[in-house]
Design an enzyme around this catalytic site. Sequence first.
Site, mmCIF file in Angstrom:
data_model
loop_
_atom_site.group_PDB
_atom_site.id
_atom_site.type_symbol
_atom_site.label_atom_id
_atom_site.label_comp_id
_atom_site.label_asym_id
_atom_site.label_seq_id
_atom_site.Cartn_x
_atom_site.Cartn_y
_atom_site.Cartn_z
ATOM 1 N N HIS A 125 0.888 -1.206 -0.174
ATOM 2 C CA HIS A 125 -0.157 0.109 -0.080
ATOM 3 C C HIS A 125 0.814 1.205 -0.035
ATOM 4 C CE1 HIS A 125 -4.293 1.466 0.969
ATOM 5 N NE2 HIS A 125 -3.580 2.470 0.839
ATOM 6 N N ASN A 296 -11.578 -0.472 -5.846
ATOM 7 C CA ASN A 296 -11.823 0.744 -4.894
ATOM 8 C C ASN A 296 -12.606 1.797 -5.571
ATOM 9 O OD1 ASN A 296 -10.196 -0.758 -3.196
ATOM 10 N ND2 ASN A 296 -8.683 0.749 -3.138
ATOM 11 N N GLU A 351 -12.364 -0.677 -1.013
ATOM 12 C CA GLU A 351 -12.560 0.566 -0.488
ATOM 13 C C GLU A 351 -13.766 1.266 -1.172
ATOM 14 O OE1 GLU A 351 -9.072 3.171 -0.424
ATOM 15 O OE2 GLU A 351 -7.686 1.218 -0.063
#
Length: 444
Positions: A125, A296, A351
Amino acid sequence: MNNSSASLVFSPAFTWGVATSAYQIEGGAAADGRGPSIWDTFTHTPGKVIDGSTGDVACDHYHRYAEDVDIIASLAVDSYRFSISWSRVQPLGYGAWNEAGFDFYSNLLGKLEEKNIKAHITLYHWDLPQGLQDKGGWLNRETTLRFAEYAAEVARRFGKRVATIATHNEPWCTANLGYGNAQFAPGVADTVQALQVSHHLLLSHGLAMQAMRAVNSPARLGIVLNQWPATPATDSAEDIAAAEWEYARSVQWFMDPIFKGRYPQKALDRMDMAQFQVHPEDMQIIRQPLDFLGVNYYFRAFVSTENPPRQPEGKLGFSDMGWEIYPSGLTDLLLQLKAEYPDLPAVYITENGMAVADQIVDGKINDQARINYVQWHLEAVQAAIAGGVNVQGYFYWSLLDNFEWNSGYEKRFGLVHVDYATQKRTLKESAYWYRNFIRSQTAA
């Protein structure tokens, strides 16, 4: 949009979760042998972060993980998505492993297991070890090999204790914000470098998938991509063409190599490929079967060629990040992916969340805007499922208010408010809503 969640009914097997990432919450920047990452270097460079802050302490999750897992359990979710700090478990990104770093994640997994919460881990990440950056970072093809070694070690140690392992989170951001416009670490502004980095990220994904399968990891393996539909501002030929280009350079640029073994021609037609190094075997390595795809979603791309460009109406408002709230874009995106990629595996919304300028009033945080946001996007997920997309889970971003990259601590996405001076955690009204909604689903 509905004002009630009563019409929202998901499968009993649907995964409900919350998500975080290592650099944004852990702190403990130099604890127990952790090496520096590019984000440590970036945030300690004056002028890079809006409020001048760093992730040195953040939410102090490194020391407070047990309390945080208790909070996760209180929300009735069955899953927690988090990332591993590569430089915590391998300080240089190559060479010796740091057992104290692995112990931290083992202890975190143990606490999650106590609470019957499934772990979904992300290997990368955005926090590349500075030791690898010093050797060229993602511009250096050798970094892809180091990443595969790291992936294999994590899978060997934890593959039987976690539900899923994602190779990368949002490689678009790593390439385009880290190397394209210098907003993110390592702070480079060079579009040619961004192009090469995007390829090396994809190559490292393919190599890591091979390496993890070679150690017989039973965890489901995949990647997490940030994606958006591209809407032309008008029906002019110029706007339509610009929207197609935007979709090609963002969504298809990462999806086509993974699912089709090639880059999208619409993107290649508009790029100078002279300095773009692709080895003959690369596309076959990248095209590894996925057990899942993480999506996401925060906003759509509203594409205008006018000068100045037209802006979206924002009928449902804008987040504190200035992002248009456009839930139907998630449905549109998922249906488009299903149509374009027949081999699309199970999808998790890994997300989705909203920054709100939260205020504490009488000890409470009434964030109704965030509640509306989540409900609207769950309606969008439900519509995609009705359209035949195999969406198997939803993770709210994020569990905690945290270090929001170059925005520092000024933006709050969390279901849980963090007072950074005292580290006190306070559940917001959205946390209670999410908990009650999940309980209504599991009781149905």
